[in-house]
Design a protein around this motif. Structure first.
Motif, PDB file in Angstrom:
ATOM      1  N   HIS A   6      63.370  -8.030  68.736  1.00 13.34           N
ATOM      2  CA  HIS A   6      63.266  -6.622  69.349  1.00 13.34           C
ATOM      3  C   HIS A   6      62.859  -6.652  70.761  1.00 13.34           C
ATOM      4  O   HIS A   6      63.048  -5.397  71.423  1.00 13.34           O
ATOM      5  CB  HIS A   6      62.171  -6.004  68.540  1.00 13.34           C
ATOM      6  CG  HIS A   6      62.700  -5.999  66.885  1.00 13.34           C
ATOM      7  ND1 HIS A   6      61.617  -5.649  65.899  1.00 13.34           N
ATOM      8  CD2 HIS A   6      63.849  -6.076  66.448  1.00 13.34           C
ATOM      9  CE1 HIS A   6      62.483  -5.617  64.756  1.00 13.34           C
ATOM     10  NE2 HIS A   6      63.501  -5.899  64.915  1.00 13.34           N
ATOM     11  N   ARG A  57      62.095  -3.835  75.862  1.00 13.68           N
ATOM     12  CA  ARG A  57      62.544  -3.510  74.768  1.00 13.68           C
ATOM     13  C   ARG A  57      64.125  -3.389  74.395  1.00 13.68           C
ATOM     14  O   ARG A  57      64.905  -2.613  75.077  1.00 13.68           O
ATOM     15  CB  ARG A  57      61.867  -1.885  74.579  1.00 13.68           C
ATOM     16  CG  ARG A  57      60.475  -1.870  74.077  1.00 13.68           C
ATOM     17  CD  ARG A  57      60.020  -0.443  74.107  1.00 13.68           C
ATOM     18  NE  ARG A  57      58.558  -0.451  73.892  1.00 13.68           N
ATOM     19  CZ  ARG A  57      58.142   0.758  73.826  1.00 13.68           C
ATOM     20  NH1 ARG A  57      58.590   1.966  74.163  1.00 13.68           N
ATOM     21  NH2 ARG A  57      56.543   0.568  73.548  1.00 13.68           N
ATOM     22  N   ASN A  96      65.712  -2.456  71.693  1.00 14.18           N
ATOM     23  CA  ASN A  96      66.326  -1.219  71.076  1.00 14.18           C
ATOM     24  C   ASN A  96      67.527  -1.615  70.048  1.00 14.18           C
ATOM     25  O   ASN A  96      68.349  -0.563  70.091  1.00 14.18           O
ATOM     26  CB  ASN A  96      66.779  -0.060  72.185  1.00 14.18           C
ATOM     27  CG  ASN A  96      65.469   0.475  73.037  1.00 14.18           C
ATOM     28  OD1 ASN A  96      64.573   0.169  72.445  1.00 14.18           O
ATOM     29  ND2 ASN A  96      65.901   0.864  74.403  1.00 14.18           N
ATOM     30  N   ASP A  99      65.415  -0.479  64.968  1.00 11.34           N
ATOM     31  CA  ASP A  99      65.124   0.490  65.546  1.00 11.34           C
ATOM     32  C   ASP A  99      66.456   0.703  66.580  1.00 11.34           C
ATOM     33  O   ASP A  99      66.626  -0.049  67.352  1.00 11.34           O
ATOM     34  CB  ASP A  99      63.981   0.310  66.455  1.00 11.34           C
ATOM     35  CG  ASP A  99      62.587   0.450  65.564  1.00 11.34           C
ATOM     36  OD1 ASP A  99      62.681   0.912  64.573  1.00 11.34           O
ATOM     37  OD2 ASP A  99      61.652  -0.226  66.078  1.00 11.34           O
ATOM     38  N   ALA A 103      63.293   2.901  71.277  1.00 10.39           N
ATOM     39  CA  ALA A 103      62.051   2.601  71.394  1.00 10.39           C
ATOM     40  C   ALA A 103      61.324   3.855  71.419  1.00 10.39           C
ATOM     41  O   ALA A 103      61.930   5.118  71.956  1.00 10.39           O
ATOM     42  CB  ALA A 103      61.822   1.827  72.537  1.00 10.39           C
ATOM     43  N   PRO A 104      60.085   4.020  71.180  1.00 11.79           N
ATOM     44  CA  PRO A 104      59.118   5.118  70.936  1.00 11.79           C
ATOM     45  C   PRO A 104      59.285   5.710  72.559  1.00 11.79           C
ATOM     46  O   PRO A 104      58.990   5.065  73.466  1.00 11.79           O
ATOM     47  CB  PRO A 104      57.924   5.079  70.444  1.00 11.79           C
ATOM     48  CG  PRO A 104      58.179   3.793  69.545  1.00 11.79           C
ATOM     49  CD  PRO A 104      59.373   2.909  70.267  1.00 11.79           C
ATOM     50  N   SER A 139      57.476   7.264  75.675  1.00 14.62           N
ATOM     51  CA  SER A 139      56.394   6.932  76.402  1.00 14.62           C
ATOM     52  C   SER A 139      56.335   7.970  77.617  1.00 14.62           C
ATOM     53  O   SER A 139      56.697   7.599  78.967  1.00 14.62           O
ATOM     54  CB  SER A 139      56.007   5.588  76.800  1.00 14.62           C
ATOM     55  OG  SER A 139      56.316   4.768  75.638  1.00 14.62           O
ATOM     56  N   ALA A 166      55.872   1.492  78.808  1.00 18.88           N
ATOM     57  CA  ALA A 166      55.434   2.099  77.647  1.00 18.88           C
ATOM     58  C   ALA A 166      53.696   2.322  77.901  1.00 18.88           C
ATOM     59  O   ALA A 166      53.207   3.220  77.486  1.00 18.88           O
ATOM     60  CB  ALA A 166      55.612   1.078  76.420  1.00 18.88           C
ATOM     61  N   ASP A 214      51.280  -3.103  74.087  1.00 23.54           N
ATOM     62  CA  ASP A 214      51.558  -1.703  73.856  1.00 23.54           C
ATOM     63  C   ASP A 214      51.110  -1.615  72.389  1.00 23.54           C
ATOM     64  O   ASP A 214      51.852  -2.219  71.447  1.00 23.54           O
ATOM     65  CB  ASP A 214      53.264  -1.379  73.804  1.00 23.54           C
ATOM     66  CG  ASP A 214      53.422  -0.141  73.549  1.00 23.54           C
ATOM     67  OD1 ASP A 214      52.478   0.898  73.075  1.00 23.54           O
ATOM     68  OD2 ASP A 214      54.545   0.302  73.556  1.00 23.54           O
ATOM     69  N   TYR A 245      51.410   0.716  70.068  1.00 24.41           N
ATOM     70  CA  TYR A 245      52.183   1.436  69.539  1.00 24.41           C
ATOM     71  C   TYR A 245      53.572   0.858  69.021  1.00 24.41           C
ATOM     72  O   TYR A 245      54.245   1.595  67.931  1.00 24.41           O
ATOM     73  CB  TYR A 245      52.788   2.680  70.322  1.00 24.41           C
ATOM     74  CG  TYR A 245      51.534   3.766  70.446  1.00 24.41           C
ATOM     75  CD1 TYR A 245      51.263   4.683  69.433  1.00 24.41           C
ATOM     76  CD2 TYR A 245      50.493   3.750  71.595  1.00 24.41           C
ATOM     77  CE1 TYR A 245      50.089   5.611  69.591  1.00 24.41           C
ATOM     78  CE2 TYR A 245      49.686   4.523  71.715  1.00 24.41           C
ATOM     79  CZ  TYR A 245      49.255   5.446  70.716  1.00 24.41           C
ATOM     80  OH  TYR A 245      48.165   6.557  70.829  1.00 24.41           O
ATOM     81  N   TYR A 246      53.943  -0.240  69.421  1.00 22.41           N
ATOM     82  CA  TYR A 246      55.455  -0.991  69.344  1.00 22.41           C
ATOM     83  C   TYR A 246      55.153  -2.428  69.290  1.00 22.41           C
ATOM     84  O   TYR A 246      55.037  -3.079  70.254  1.00 22.41           O
ATOM     85  CB  TYR A 246      56.366  -0.397  70.295  1.00 22.41           C
ATOM     86  CG  TYR A 246      57.716  -0.607  69.909  1.00 22.41           C
ATOM     87  CD1 TYR A 246      58.249   0.331  68.754  1.00 22.41           C
ATOM     88  CD2 TYR A 246      58.505  -1.515  70.502  1.00 22.41           C
ATOM     89  CE1 TYR A 246      59.562  -0.078  68.462  1.00 22.41           C
ATOM     90  CE2 TYR A 246      59.853  -1.682  70.095  1.00 22.41           C
ATOM     91  CZ  TYR A 246      60.456  -1.011  68.950  1.00 22.41           C
ATOM     92  OH  TYR A 246      61.486  -1.014  68.432  1.00 22.41           O
ATOM     93  N   GLU A 247      55.173  -2.788  67.762  1.00 19.60           N
ATOM     94  CA  GLU A 247      55.285  -4.235  67.535  1.00 19.60           C
ATOM     95  C   GLU A 247      54.489  -5.291  68.587  1.00 19.60           C
ATOM     96  O   GLU A 247      55.009  -6.131  69.445  1.00 19.60           O
ATOM     97  CB  GLU A 247      56.721  -4.839  67.761  1.00 19.60           C
ATOM     98  CG  GLU A 247      57.668  -3.907  66.771  1.00 19.60           C
ATOM     99  CD  GLU A 247      58.998  -4.867  66.678  1.00 19.60           C
ATOM    100  OE1 GLU A 247      59.235  -5.798  66.812  1.00 19.60           O
ATOM    101  OE2 GLU A 247      59.780  -4.081  65.761  1.00 19.60           O
TER     102      GLU A 247
END
Length: 468
Positions: free
Chosen positions: A11, A23, A25, A47, A50-51, A53, A186, A214, A216-218
């Motif tokens: 990822h 990322r 994605n 995913d 990515a979320p 930011s 991010a 980060d 929030y993400y892995e």
């Protein structure tokens, strides 16, 4: 071009040339043709993006300013030091939410009410990590940072072979500043740590710059792919609407509302009154005719003689009116007759001076300001003692018990936030996946409840339960 370092799940990738985490994605899974290649092998589980930011533009340089002069935390600390309520209540909140400290174990099931059944265990690797990291200190200081500033900066340290996380600690929030975030990042790349803000500079001998993960993400995969060093900051923050980088603790509203200034102005005003007020209890007025009546040769006496006579009369009066020896004494009221009019004239007139300090000047204002401070801190005043003012009262035992239990039950998120890095450690170090972390919270009970049922590991248990 330097080679990218990919995480095991595919990822994320780390670029040594730019020092960036990339990322992917879902790019690996898409190229795998529906799951025939790649570590996870199924595009449906990857995913697609990515979320988001959001990054606030307009800053430049090496440090993202916290406040216009980059000294916002230092200004907050000055406000705390000048108030009698804020520091002690923030400390009380920290102690109350910390409770019995951090424990770990397994959720073995749920009772009929849906509350989890938490079973504590002892694992050598976890015990060693807790001792080395001094987890009680980490948890307490982390909560203190959250309640004071709305954010905390845990620091994770890797072993030399990067196979294990060996230590978890936390930095003082007031000493931390982010690097300026860049579009598409991010999180900011670094946290600069120094006890000398706002004068500190990244790169000086008193400032340490640490890479940021980060949250929030892995973060586990990102840490495995990251080779920027052996220590990383895993930032924690309470959500603050509209704040893209530095969050704002909710109680800070009291600083901007003006009520904190009112609370501070009252003791300053009263202290000035005590320093400067004249200690006058009585106003004594005498009629000139009294002196002529008592001293027939008054008109022939010089000024010094008159001053001596009046001084002696006043000294006799004070002996009667002041001190414990004067309690219960009687005062002789003298009246003289005006020879011209025949009118009866009082020789002395005594008026008591109203003492504004003793009458409780500004007590209502102080009480109202204190009420606003407690509200901003989300603490019932009965939990920490009496509230300043005329209507002082600490509340009943039942009020305290209900208020305390309600307080604890509404701070689960704060506890979960402090525990979050421990889950990263669990997954990175390969501890059992079912291992859970909790705060052991003592709850206030009624007198008829068994003393053995006085605490609960936060995790949805009923008030009268404790870990098995």
């Amino acid at each position: 071009m330097k080679q990218l370092l990919f995480s095991s799940a595919g990822h994320l990738a780390y670029s040594p040339g730019t020092g960036s985490i990339v990322r992917l994605n879902g790019a690996f899974s898409a190229a795998a043709g529906g799951g025939s290649a790649g570590s996870s092998g199924n595009a449906a589980t990857q995913d697609g993006a990515a979320p988001s930011s959001p990054v606030e533009k307009g800053q430049s340089g090496d440090v993202a300013l916290w406040g216009e002069a980059n000294d916002f935390p230092q200004q907050v600390l000055k406000s705390l030091e000048s108030n009698t309520i804020l520091p002690s209540v923030l400390e009380w909140k920290t102690r109350a939410v910390y409770g019995g400290g951090v424990v770990y174990g397994r959720v073995t099931g749920f009772d009929k009410a849906g509350n989890e059944l938490f079973e504590r265990v002892r694992l050598p690797d976890v015990e060693a990590f807790f001792r080395r990291s001094n987890i009680p200190r980490y948890a307490y200081e982390g909560l203190q940072n959250l309640f004071t500033f709305g954010q905390s900066y845990p620091e994770l340290i890797l072993s030399l072979n990067r196979q294990k996380l060996t230590t978890l600690t936390t930095q003082d929030t007031a000493f931390c500043r982010y690097s300026v975030p860049k579009a598409g990042q991010a999180v900011p790349e670094l946290v600069h740590i120094s006890a000398n803000w706002p004068e500190a500079k990244p790169g000086d001998e008193f400032t340490t710059s640490v890479p940021v993960l980060d949250p929030y993400y892995e973060p586990v995969e990102a840490l495995k792919a990251d080779t920027r060093g052996f220590k990383y900051v895993y930032p924690l923050a309470l959500p603050s609407p509209g704040k893209a980088l530095y969050q704002l603790a909710s109680w800070n509203s009291i600083r901007r509302s003006g009520w904190l200034d009112v609370a501070q102005a009252i003791p300053e005003f009263k202290a000035a009154m005590f320093r400067n007020q004249l200690s006058i209890k009585y106003l004594i007025e005498t009629d000139e005719r009294y002196w002529k009546w008592k001293y027939p040769d008054w008109d022939t006496k010089v000024t010094e003689q008159r001053r001596q006579i009046i001084g002696d009369e006043l000294a006799d009066f004070e002996k009667t009116m002041t001190g414990a020896a004067g309690a219960g004494k009687s005062i002789l009221s003298v009246s003289v007759q005006d020879p011209r009019t025949g009118e009866s004239v009082s020789a002395f007139k005594v008026t008591a001076i109203d003492d504004k300090v003793k009458s409780g000047l500004h007590i209502e204002d102080s009480q109202e300001a204190s009420s606003h401070i407690y509200t901003s801190l989300s603490v019932d005043p009965t939990l920490v003692g009496i509230s300043p003012g005329k209507g002082m009262g600490a509340g009943s035992g039942s009020d305290k018990r209900i208020a305390f239990n309600n307080f604890i039950s509404t701070h689960r998120f704060h506890q979960d936030l402090i525990l979050e890095p421990l889950y990263l450690v669990r997954d990175y170090n390969g501890w059992p996946a079912e291992l859970e972390f909790r705060f052991l919270n003592p709850l206030a009970q009624t007198a008829d409840v068994s003393k053995s049922n006085t605490s609960t590991a936060t995790g949805g248990q009923s008030d009268d339960a404790e870990p098995a």
